[in-house]
Write a protein that holds these residues in place. Structure first.
Motif, PDB file in Angstrom:
ATOM      1  N   GLU A  55      63.748  44.652  67.678  1.00 40.59           N
ATOM      2  CA  GLU A  55      62.539  45.217  67.402  1.00 40.59           C
ATOM      3  C   GLU A  55      62.041  45.458  68.460  1.00 40.59           C
ATOM      4  OE1 GLU A  55      60.671  43.100  64.172  1.00 40.59           O
ATOM      5  OE2 GLU A  55      59.015  44.181  64.455  1.00 40.59           O
ATOM      6  N   LEU A  56      61.635  46.691  68.702  1.00 37.72           N
ATOM      7  CA  LEU A  56      60.887  47.349  70.055  1.00 37.72           C
ATOM      8  C   LEU A  56      59.585  47.964  69.705  1.00 37.72           C
ATOM      9  CD1 LEU A  56      63.524  49.393  71.689  1.00 37.72           C
ATOM     10  CD2 LEU A  56      62.780  47.190  72.317  1.00 37.72           C
ATOM     11  N   GLU A  57      58.825  47.460  70.569  1.00 33.51           N
ATOM     12  CA  GLU A  57      57.261  48.128  70.822  1.00 33.51           C
ATOM     13  C   GLU A  57      57.211  48.821  72.020  1.00 33.51           C
ATOM     14  OE1 GLU A  57      54.356  45.435  69.428  1.00 33.51           O
ATOM     15  OE2 GLU A  57      53.053  46.393  70.876  1.00 33.51           O
ATOM     16  N   ILE A  60      58.930  47.062  75.055  1.00 30.15           N
ATOM     17  CA  ILE A  60      58.724  45.691  74.909  1.00 30.15           C
ATOM     18  C   ILE A  60      59.818  45.061  73.659  1.00 30.15           C
ATOM     19  CG2 ILE A  60      57.180  43.713  74.507  1.00 30.15           C
ATOM     20  CD1 ILE A  60      56.780  45.436  77.263  1.00 30.15           C
ATOM     21  N   VAL A  61      60.425  44.279  73.886  1.00 36.65           N
ATOM     22  CA  VAL A  61      61.199  43.465  72.838  1.00 36.65           C
ATOM     23  C   VAL A  61      60.355  42.678  72.315  1.00 36.65           C
ATOM     24  CG1 VAL A  61      63.326  42.039  72.239  1.00 36.65           C
ATOM     25  CG2 VAL A  61      63.318  43.901  74.034  1.00 36.65           C
ATOM     26  N   ARG A  62      59.760  42.854  70.883  1.00 35.85           N
ATOM     27  CA  ARG A  62      59.162  41.691  70.166  1.00 35.85           C
ATOM     28  C   ARG A  62      60.127  40.835  69.572  1.00 35.85           C
ATOM     29  NH1 ARG A  62      54.567  41.736  72.529  1.00 35.85           N
ATOM     30  NH2 ARG A  62      53.484  43.538  72.093  1.00 35.85           N
ATOM     31  N   ARG A  63      61.434  41.250  68.936  1.00 34.88           N
ATOM     32  CA  ARG A  63      61.971  40.303  68.309  1.00 34.88           C
ATOM     33  C   ARG A  63      63.502  40.647  68.676  1.00 34.88           C
ATOM     34  NH1 ARG A  63      60.643  39.139  62.229  1.00 34.88           N
ATOM     35  NH2 ARG A  63      60.584  41.563  62.170  1.00 34.88           N
ATOM     36  N   ILE A  64      64.299  39.898  68.842  1.00 35.37           N
ATOM     37  CA  ILE A  64      65.861  40.057  68.810  1.00 35.37           C
ATOM     38  C   ILE A  64      66.537  39.129  68.065  1.00 35.37           C
ATOM     39  CG2 ILE A  64      65.903  38.943  71.049  1.00 35.37           C
ATOM     40  CD1 ILE A  64      67.830  40.759  72.108  1.00 35.37           C
ATOM     41  N   MET A 393      64.616  33.726  75.153  1.00 38.95           N
ATOM     42  CA  MET A 393      64.722  34.469  76.454  1.00 38.95           C
ATOM     43  C   MET A 393      63.986  35.735  76.331  1.00 38.95           C
ATOM     44  SD  MET A 393      68.522  33.423  77.584  1.00 38.95           S
ATOM     45  CE  MET A 393      68.469  34.379  78.507  1.00 38.95           C
ATOM     46  N   LEU A 394      64.233  36.701  75.474  1.00 37.58           N
ATOM     47  CA  LEU A 394      64.115  37.836  75.443  1.00 37.58           C
ATOM     48  C   LEU A 394      62.682  38.510  74.804  1.00 37.58           C
ATOM     49  CD1 LEU A 394      67.507  39.381  75.566  1.00 37.58           C
ATOM     50  CD2 LEU A 394      65.846  39.549  77.355  1.00 37.58           C
ATOM     51  N   ALA A 395      62.055  37.464  74.072  1.00 33.43           N
ATOM     52  CA  ALA A 395      61.051  37.598  73.267  1.00 33.43           C
ATOM     53  C   ALA A 395      59.799  38.228  74.212  1.00 33.43           C
ATOM     54  CB  ALA A 395      60.408  36.565  72.552  1.00 33.43           C
ATOM     55  N   ASP A 396      59.002  39.611  73.724  1.00 31.94           N
ATOM     56  CA  ASP A 396      57.941  39.958  74.567  1.00 31.94           C
ATOM     57  C   ASP A 396      58.373  40.285  76.046  1.00 31.94           C
ATOM     58  OD1 ASP A 396      56.449  39.571  72.624  1.00 31.94           O
ATOM     59  OD2 ASP A 396      55.577  37.760  73.084  1.00 31.94           O
ATOM     60  N   SER A 397      59.629  40.486  76.450  1.00 27.04           N
ATOM     61  CA  SER A 397      60.352  41.004  77.630  1.00 27.04           C
ATOM     62  C   SER A 397      60.591  42.432  77.603  1.00 27.04           C
ATOM     63  CB  SER A 397      61.281  40.236  78.144  1.00 27.04           C
ATOM     64  OG  SER A 397      62.658  40.273  77.255  1.00 27.04           O
ATOM     65  N   LEU A 398      60.958  43.172  78.466  1.00 33.06           N
ATOM     66  CA  LEU A 398      61.361  44.629  78.704  1.00 33.06           C
ATOM     67  C   LEU A 398      62.778  44.803  78.268  1.00 33.06           C
ATOM     68  CD1 LEU A 398      59.595  45.498  82.109  1.00 33.06           C
ATOM     69  CD2 LEU A 398      59.030  46.571  79.764  1.00 33.06           C
TER      70      LEU A 398
END
Length: 418
Positions: A55-57, A60-64, A393-398
């Motif tokens: 899920e992208l914003e 930014i990755v909001r959820r994966i 690891m990837l929440a709220d990252s690029l």
């Protein structure tokens, strides 16, 4: 993406006020500004068939969410239809980058139920071969991690050295992968003539090659920018999600089953447990490099202290008679026939054994009802647990960091799905 800036937000963007998190508050985001994309399951950077629902914003990755099951083979259920003697042929295909570790774990669990002793030479051969396998697996991890981030030379370097190990495996076991070499009661065959020379050549070759890897990556500014502070996970999060292996040790926690719960006599060897500090992708890469160095120490000690004697137990319950005896004795011929057609019977009970595979804690749980086949078998696969780290690891990252973080986890999908 349409942005709804507030006065407070503009102060942060213009740098007047420094904050730790510059991401928008949840309630400020319009649902139209988010989108869900699927990465995989057939994607070259997912190291198998793994699907990531992201899920992208913006970027930014909001959820994966990792979605697994595309490589499910039913190996654990298949194990109930195979005899204990055939079991290693099955488990060796689970983690196809660490087949010897799967064989060793299964064999140790069955041997615990059988309550048999393994000759010292067989134990030393097992340690020698599994540490070689650990290096081969880490080389693939470093090679593919490099390729995923554009370091193509690392791909060629890693597979170049791995080829030496696979050639030795082929010479010793007859196969490059899925070896079925470690069996219940010992190993399938003794080390080949001239094995010492092969190991000595490998031990001389690897240190300068590791220096090449460091020259290529360790201080490479592009590599540093792509891996430092990317995919960070803490020791507490690792423990909460049962994440083990290099990913756990990269957070600074020195937990290794070779020290915590030794097996096959590995407590006789001297080696250290490399750890990281930040728990990011760079630390996971460095831990694997240092673990190769430690495995080389163990292999060298194995070369210098290899005991003489049998390479498998002489317990007639699990070991067929020597080939020569079959030609001389009718009883030996019948024994050989029955053990290969019916298998050997394992006392009723249950056992769990765990070892340190290249990806972390690999466990085998077996239940026997006293017959020649397992009543139940379950594998505690390290990749299955480690892949749970992806959402953290990837929440709220690029989105651009997804590949770097995933590659540093080193998952094997055959190990996940089983």
């Amino acid at each position: 993406m349409k942005l709804h800036e507030t006065g407070d937000r503009l102060i942060e963007q213009l740098g007047t006020r420094i904050v730790d998190d510059v991401l928008y508050e949840q309630e400020e985001i319009d649902e139209d500004d988010r989108m869900i994309i699927n990465m995989g399951p057939q994607h070259p950077s997912t190291h198998g068939v793994l699907r990531l629902q992201i899920e992208l914003e913006g970027e930014i990755v909001r959820r994966i969410k990792p979605i697994i099951g595309y490589l499910h083979t039913g190996m654990e259920k298949t194990a109930e239809t195979l005899t204990f003697m055939q079991g290693t042929t099955n488990v060796t295909r689970m983690d196809y980058l660490a087949p010897l570790h799967n064989e060793l774990c299964f064999s140790l669990a069955v041997e615990q139920l059988l309550a048999i002793d393994i000759p010292p030479r067989a134990q030393a051969i097992r340690i020698l071969m599994t540490e070689m396998n650990r290096i081969a697996s880490h080389l693939v991890a470093l090679a593919t991690n490099g390729m995923d981030l554009g370091a193509l030379s690392m791909m060629m370097y890693g597979f170049r050295e791995r080829e030496m190990i696979l050639a030795f495996f082929e010479k010793t076991t007859g196969l490059r992968m899925n070896n079925n070499y470690i069996r219940v009661g010992g190993v399938a065959a003794d080390l080949p003539d001239g094995w010492q020379g092969d190991i000595e050549e490998f031990l001389e070759t690897m240190p300068p090659r590791l220096a090449q890897y460091d020259d290529l990556l360790m201080a490479n500014p592009i590599w540093l920018r792509r891996t430092r502070d990317v995919g960070v996970i803490t020791a507490e999060e690792c423990l909460a999600y049962s994440i083990t292996g290099p990913s756990l040790r990269a957070t600074g926690l020195a937990h290794d089953l070779r020290k915590a719960a030794p097996y096959s006599g590995i407590e006789q060897y001297e080696f250290d447990i490399p750890v990281g500090q930040r728990g990011d992708s760079y630390d996971r890469y460095r831990v694997k490099v240092h673990e190769i160095e430690e495995s080389l120490k163990i292999i060298k000690q194995g070369l210098e202290t290899m005991p003489s004697g049998d390479y498998k137990t002489d317990d007639r319950k699990v070991t067929p008679p020597p080939r020569k005896r079959i030609d001389e004795s009718m009883e030996a011929l019948i024994h050989h026939f029955k053990i290969y057609t019916e298998g050997f019977k394992v006392p009723e009970g249950e056992a769990y054994v765990a070892i340190e595979s290249p990806r972390g804690e690999l466990g085998c749980y077996i239940v026997s009802d006293g017959g020649s086949k397992p009543l139940r078998m379950h594998t505690r696969a390290p990749s299955f647990a480690n892949i749970q780290a992806i959402p953290i690891m990837l929440a709220d990252s690029l989105i651009a960091d997804t590949i770097a973080a995933l590659a540093s986890l080193d998952p094997v999908m055959g190990d996940v799905d089983r």
